[in-house]
Each structure stands twice: as structure tokens, then as C-alpha cells.
Write a protein that holds these residues in place. Structure first.
Motif, PDB file in Angstrom:
ATOM      1  N   LEU A 122       1.560   5.045   0.296  1.00 26.46           N
ATOM      2  CA  LEU A 122       0.960   6.191   0.969  1.00 26.46           C
ATOM      3  C   LEU A 122       1.557   7.463   0.415  1.00 26.46           C
ATOM      4  O   LEU A 122       2.778   7.612   0.367  1.00 26.46           O
ATOM      5  N   ALA A 140       0.380  -6.322   6.381  1.00 28.59           N
ATOM      6  CA  ALA A 140       0.326  -5.453   5.201  1.00 28.59           C
ATOM      7  C   ALA A 140       1.687  -4.798   5.013  1.00 28.59           C
ATOM      8  O   ALA A 140       2.402  -4.520   5.984  1.00 28.59           O
ATOM      9  N   THR A 156     -13.063  -9.136   2.554  1.00 25.20           N
ATOM     10  CA  THR A 156     -12.276  -7.896   2.591  1.00 25.20           C
ATOM     11  C   THR A 156     -13.113  -6.710   3.059  1.00 25.20           C
ATOM     12  O   THR A 156     -12.745  -5.563   2.858  1.00 25.20           O
ATOM     13  N   LEU A 190       0.866  -1.180   0.000  1.00 22.91           N
ATOM     14  CA  LEU A 190       0.000   0.000   0.000  1.00 22.91           C
ATOM     15  C   LEU A 190       0.903   1.231   0.000  1.00 22.91           C
ATOM     16  O   LEU A 190       1.641   1.468   0.958  1.00 22.91           O
ATOM     17  N   THR A 234      -7.907   1.222   8.977  1.00 25.38           N
ATOM     18  CA  THR A 234      -7.509   2.239   8.000  1.00 25.38           C
ATOM     19  C   THR A 234      -6.173   2.840   8.414  1.00 25.38           C
ATOM     20  O   THR A 234      -5.749   2.724   9.567  1.00 25.38           O
ATOM     21  N   LEU A 278       3.577  -1.451   3.761  1.00 22.61           N
ATOM     22  CA  LEU A 278       3.319  -0.023   3.575  1.00 22.61           C
ATOM     23  C   LEU A 278       4.574   0.651   3.041  1.00 22.61           C
ATOM     24  O   LEU A 278       5.697   0.345   3.476  1.00 22.61           O
ATOM     25  N   ALA A 301      -6.906   5.357   3.891  1.00 19.46           N
ATOM     26  CA  ALA A 301      -6.838   4.169   3.047  1.00 19.46           C
ATOM     27  C   ALA A 301      -7.331   2.949   3.808  1.00 19.46           C
ATOM     28  O   ALA A 301      -6.994   2.747   4.985  1.00 19.46           O
ATOM     29  N   ASN A 302      -8.137   2.140   3.127  1.00 17.69           N
ATOM     30  CA  ASN A 302      -8.623   0.895   3.694  1.00 17.69           C
ATOM     31  C   ASN A 302      -7.499  -0.134   3.653  1.00 17.69           C
ATOM     32  O   ASN A 302      -7.028  -0.528   2.582  1.00 17.69           O
ATOM     33  N   LEU A 303      -7.057  -0.591   4.814  1.00 20.79           N
ATOM     34  CA  LEU A 303      -5.935  -1.525   4.875  1.00 20.79           C
ATOM     35  C   LEU A 303      -6.285  -2.904   4.342  1.00 20.79           C
ATOM     36  O   LEU A 303      -5.375  -3.713   4.073  1.00 20.79           O
ATOM     37  N   TRP A 304      -7.575  -3.192   4.185  1.00 23.05           N
ATOM     38  CA  TRP A 304      -7.941  -4.523   3.719  1.00 23.05           C
ATOM     39  C   TRP A 304      -7.570  -4.753   2.267  1.00 23.05           C
ATOM     40  O   TRP A 304      -7.548  -5.896   1.808  1.00 23.05           O
ATOM     41  N   GLN A 305      -7.251  -3.712   1.538  1.00 17.35           N
ATOM     42  CA  GLN A 305      -6.749  -3.934   0.186  1.00 17.35           C
ATOM     43  C   GLN A 305      -5.301  -4.411   0.178  1.00 17.35           C
ATOM     44  O   GLN A 305      -4.798  -4.841  -0.854  1.00 17.35           O
ATOM     45  N   ALA A 306      -4.660  -4.352   1.357  1.00 14.04           N
ATOM     46  CA  ALA A 306      -3.263  -4.802   1.455  1.00 14.04           C
ATOM     47  C   ALA A 306      -3.061  -5.912   2.471  1.00 14.04           C
ATOM     48  O   ALA A 306      -1.949  -6.439   2.592  1.00 14.04           O
TER      49      ALA A 306
END
Length: 598
Positions: free
Chosen positions: A46, A102, A87, A44, A187, A104, A53-58
Motif C-alpha cells: 500500500l 491477505a 477472484t 499487497l 477493497t 498487507l 485496491a482489490n484485496l482479491w489479488q492478495a
């Protein structure tokens, strides 16, 4: 020979052996294809100015059922993590611990502070780790079963600021362990955006709490002021529902019972049992018709008693939290399921109370279904689903307030009907049914009130009136005409009296007039002559022209007496003397039977 037969490529034993191996191979291959592959999610990135940002995408996920895995072991096992089944931020109920991972990359500058936040306060243990190059550089231990004062950010939700260099990949590890559902709306945002969102949520929770406080104060005031017990049930229901929401959204731990872990562990469940018990009581009382307490009302009271006993058992640790939550989940819909048929029957009779309770039931079931879907991972964790229970509670509280209004209006109508019935009964007891004048009882009440106010400067006169010539009319034309004549006499008396004077009929053709606030005996005598003159003209009833007169005797209070019975006796004696001396005259009895001539 036997060994050779087993090794022969076409022997039955050889074929069976290889067929079993081939089948196992196919099973393993199919299982591998169907199982979620262990893979690393894309990092993800930044950058400055981006929205939270929704952390569930990562995120990738690792279930640790024994809760024995350390952060270093989880960090060293990236291949053990797999893509999450959902997700949307909710993974349902999990035993043990759950690890989220995740990658970052900060592209916003080294001085930019990022905050990772899990917007669900009701998690027992939340451990956040930030690692770089295989080494943990930051960590924080949070959760509602840990002291609030030890949180790195003094917010209602688990949150940690991240210190990241520019362009360097970091590994974020999140370990969660809780007694309920894994609801994890995670998030990452820049600090100003995080604070802005946190402030908006605080304001929203403040509005909910303020509304609940107003409803609580109002309902308690109404109950203390003498309204029925339904207001007390409503106040207890508001208090219990508010306490549950304060714990669920972390406001209680932040402001009311900070670092009181026993309260944090017990308050929500205790409030749940209290809300369940008061829902039984409120619905049972609201749907009670009249004063008859039938089977439905007693059943609702029994449900409230069972809920109170279960709450007390949980309070003394007779049942654990998980069992208590299972009981609450099973019993929660019960008061509504029992009340809906009764409310439906009343709604079909066009009773607005039944329709209002049906709307409240719909709000409850929608909120409960939403929370169940969120808890089981069937619905995503967003603003609507996270606040569904609170929204449903507010809607129910407002609809219940309408129920209180309808109940109060019904009680008001019942009270007015009772007063009308009482007044009608009193009127029948104190009123002559033919003329509508006061009877002897009504006259006694009026005389008693007048005697308390009369003085030598404000005299009260009691006139006894007897009709002259009434019996011949009654004998010649019948009782119906006689009754009409009495009604006409009543009307003529009212025409020549003040509105403050009292007229009563105490016998067949005997009337009593009481006049207050007379300045002198002369004024009292003049009023008697005025009544006498009113009957010098005949009374017309259709084609009949009837001549009737009056003989009047009177006494004055306080000059002659202040005893109502004695005043009537004196006036009656004076009237009798007038009858003996020729009728159609006015006489006064002064108490010593000296009569004032007309």
C-alpha cells in the motif's frame, strides 16, 4: 513354503500387491497435481495516492464447514489456505464459515489510515482481524445480524480502519458467515478515498429511493383520486421493491431500522413475497381486456394469493429464511413466464402495452440472470452486477409507469366513446331525425331551463308555427320534396333567429320557437313579424319555386304563464285562432284568450 511364495518377486501375490500400491501412488500424485496448491499470495503493498485496491489479488481462502475455527488457529495455519477458485469477489454458496487471508505492507507512512471494506451489506457475520508478528492487534465484529451501533465505522457496509506501521507486514483475516451467497467485493483504501466512494454510493441510493418515493406518492394519489385499482397495485409493488433494495444495500439498517435485528432478518424476504404477489396482480390487471375476467386473470390472482400465504407463513416463522429464499427464487419468474405469451399476442396486434410489458420482462430476466450468476460465483462482483437488481427494478418501474399511462389513455378513450354513445342516444331521443331540430322531449328540457331564468324584465316567448300551403306541395310533388321543404324551412328559420333561440319540430309541419331575454312584449311581437316576413319570398328547391307561409301564435313567460305545457297550449290556441282568421299572421294568447291583433 506359502510365505516364501508370497515374498518371491515374481509371484502373483507379490505382483498384485505392488500393482495396487503403484496405482494408489499414481492416484495420489494426480490428485495432488489437480488440487489447488496451498500457497501464500504475494503481499499487497500500500502506498500513498493509490486507488482503492482489490484485496482479491492478495487473498487466499480457507473453508471452515464446522465454523469452529478460531482466529488464532487460522492465523497459525497459513498452509491451510489456498488460492480462491474465483477472484471476482463472489464464491457462491458455502455452508459454515469462510476465511480470507491477505498480507498487507504499508508504505504510505505511519499516520495514514487505511480502511478495509466489504461492499455487500447483506452478510450475516463479518469478523475482521489485523495481526502482526503472529499476534492479533485489531479486530471488529460486524454483519447485518449484529447491532449496527457496534460497528467501528458507521457505514452501511462492513468496514474497519487499519492501524499499521510503515514497512511492517501485517496479516489481514476476514471471517464471513451468512445464510446466502458469499459475495465479498473487498477493497482497501485510504480513509478519504473510502469516504468519497461511500458518499457517492449514498447519493446513488438516495436517487433510487427518491425516485421510488415520487412514484409511490404519485400512484397512491392517482388511486385515491379515483383511478382504477392498477395504480394501487403499482404503489404496493414500488413499496415492496424499494424495501427489498433498502435492506440489500444496507440503507434500511443504517437509517430506518437501526439495531432492529428482527426487521433486518425478515424485511427483505417479506418484501420479496409482497413484490411477487403484487407483480401477479399488476400484470393480471394490466393485461385484462375489457371487463371479462378469464382464466388468465383468475390464475394471476391465485398466484398472488399463494405468494401472500407464503409471506404470512414466513412472518410467523412457519418457514425459515433459507426455505423462503428458495421459494422466492423458484416462484419469482412465474408471473412473467405466464404473462409473456399474453403480452406477445397483444404486441403482435400492435398494442403498445404488450410491447412495453415485453421490454419490462426482458429487464427482469436480465437482472435476475445477473443476480443468479453473481450469487453462484459465475460473475464478478462489480458496480454493474451488484446494482443489476436495482437497475432492473427501476427500469421495470418506469416501464410500468408507461403501462399506467397507456391504461389511463385507454380508459379515457373508452369513457369518451361511452359519452359519445350516450350523447348519440340522447340526441336520438331528443332530436328530430329529419331536420336535426329538437323534438318534443328536447323542447320540454329547453322550456324547463328557460322558465327558471325568465323574469318580467327578461321575457321568454314561445311561438307555435304552422306552415301555410305545405299539404298541397306534399300532395303535388311527393313526400321527398315535402321533406326537402321542411329542411329548407328549418334553415330559413335559423337565418332569422338568434343563436340563443331554440327551434323544435313537434309535428308534420308544426314548429315551435322559443326566444329568451326579450325586453318587452313589443319586442316579442316584432320577432314574430320578422319570422312572418322571412316567408314572403318563395323557397327554391332545384327547379321548383315553392310558396309557403306561416301562421304564428305565441305566449309570454312569466306574463301569461310559467308552466311549459300551458305556454304551448296558449300559443297553439293563438295559432289556431290565426288560422281561422285568414292565416299568415301573428297572434298572442295572453292567458285569458284575448288575442293581440297583428
Amino acid at each position: 513354503m506359502r510365505l516364501f511364495s508370497r515374498l518371491h518377486p515374481w509371484s502373483p501375490a507379490f505382483l498384485r500387491c505392488w500393482s495396487r500400491r503403484l496405482l494408489r501412488g499414481w492416484v495420489v500424485m494426480v490428485a495432488a497435481l489437480l488440487a489447488p496448491a496451498a500457497q501464500a499470495a504475494p503481499p499487497l503493498v500500500l502506498h500513498d495516492g493509490m486507488p482503492p485496491a482489490n484485496l482479491w489479488q492478495a487473498f487466499t481462502v480457507l473453508a471452515d464447514r464446522t465454523a469452529a475455527l478460531t482466529a488464532e488457529e487460522a492465523l497459525a495455519s497459513p498452509g491451510a489456505f489456498a488460492a480462491p477458485a474465483h477472484t471476482g469477489g463472489s464464491l457462491g454458496v458455502h455452508t459454515g464459515a469462510l476465511w480470507l487471508r491477505a498480507t498487507l505492507v504499508n508504505q504510505a507512512g505511519a499516520n495514514t489510515e487505511w480502511v478495509v471494506n466489504i461492499d455487500y451489506p447483506a452478510l450475516h457475520q463479518v469478523d475482521l482481524y489485523l495481526a502482526q508478528g503472529g499476534r492479533i492487534v485489531q479486530q471488529a465484529a460486524m454483519g447485518n445480524m449484529r447491532p449496527f451501533s457496534q460497528r467501528p465505522w458507521q457505514s452501511r457496509t462492513p468496514a474497519m480502519g487499519l492501524e499499521m506501521a510503515t514497512g511492517v507486514p501485517y496479516e489481514l483475516l476476514v471471517r464471513v458467515r451468512t445464510g446466502g451467497s458469499m459475495v465479498l467485493p473487498a477493497t482497501v483504501a485510504q480513509a478519504p478515498q473510502f469516504l468519497s466512494g461511500a458518499l457517492a454510493e449514498q447519493m446513488l441510493q438516495g436517487l433510487f429511493a427518491g425516485l421510488a418515493l415520487c412514484l409511490l406518492i404519485y400512484s397512491l394519489g392517482q388511486w385515491i383520486g379515483g383511478s382504477e385499482r392498477l395504480f394501487l397495485h403499482y404503489a404496493l409493488l414500488v413499496a415492496a421493491s424499494t424495501g427489498f433494495c433498502l435492506q440489500l444495500f444496507g440503507i434500511g439498517a443504517q437509517y430506518l431500522w437501526r439495531d432492529q435485528l428482527w426487521i433486518e432478518l425478515h424485511i427483505a424476504t417479506l418484501c420479496g413475497f409482497a413484490a411477487l404477489a403484487t407483480t401477479f396482480l399488476f400484470l393480471g390487471q394490466a393485461l385484462l381486456e375489457g371487463k371479462a375476467r378469464g382464466g388468465f386473470f383468475r390464475t394471476m390472482q391465485g398466484g398472488a394469493a399463494v405468494s401472500a400465504v407464503l409471506g404470512a407463513a414466513f412472518l410467523v416463522d412457519g418457514i425459515d429464511t433459507r426455505t423462503a429464499m428458495v421459494l422466492l427464487t423458484a416462484l419469482g419468474p412465474l408471473p412473467w413466464l405466464m404473462s409473456v405469451p399474453v403480452a406477445w399476442a397483444r404486441a403482435r396486434r400492435r398494442d403498445p402495452l404488450g410491447a412495453t410489458l415485453l421490454l419490462a420482462a426482458a429487464a427482469f430476466f436480465i437482472a435476475a440472470a445477473t443476480m443468479a450468476g453473481l450469487s453462484q460465483g459465475l460473475l464478478p462482483a462489480n458496480g454493474w452486477t451488484l446494482h443489476a437488481l436495482q437497475i432492473g427494478t427501476v427500469v421495470d418501474m418506469l416501464l410500468f409507469m408507461r403501462v399506467l399511462g397507456l391504461r389511463t389513455a385507454a380508459l379515457g378513450r373508452a369513457a369518451r366513446d361511452a359519452r359519445r354513445e350516450r350523447d348519440a342516444m340522447r340526441s336520438l331521443a331528443h332530436t328530430d331525425p329529419l331536420t336535426g331540430l329538437a323534438n318534443r322531449r328536447g323542447l320540454d328540457l329547453a322550456l324547463a331551463a328557460a322558465m327558471a331564468r325568465c323574469t318580467p324584465e327578461h321575457l321568454a316567448a314561445v311561438y307555435m308555427l304552422d306552415l301555410d300551403g305545405f299539404k298541397p306541395v306534399n300532395d303535388s310533388h311527393g313526400h321527398d320534396v315535402g321533406d326537402q321543404l321542411l329542411v329548407a324551412v328549418t334553415a330559413r328559420l335559423h337565418e332569422h333567429l338568434r343563436h340563443t333561440d331554440t327551434v323544435a319540430r313537434i309535428g308534420g309541419d308544426e314548429f315551435v320557437v322559443m326566444a329568451n331575454d326579450l325586453a318587452s312584449p313589443e319586442q316579442a311581437h316584432a320577432l314574430g313579424n320578422q319570422l312572418l316576413d322571412a316567408f314572403r319570398t318563395p323557397i327554391v328547391l332545384g327547379d321548383l319555386e315553392l310558396h309557403v307561409g306561416l301562421t304564428i301564435g305565441y305566449a309570454l313567460a312569466p306574463l301569461d304563464s310559467t308552466e311549459p305545457a300551458l305556454l304551448i297550449k296558449l300559443a297553439d290556441a293563438a295559432m289556431y285562432t290565426g288560422k281561422q282568421s285568414g292565416k299568415f299572421c301573428v297572434r298572442r294568447n295572453t292567458g285569458d284568450l284575448a288575442l293581440l291583433s297583428s
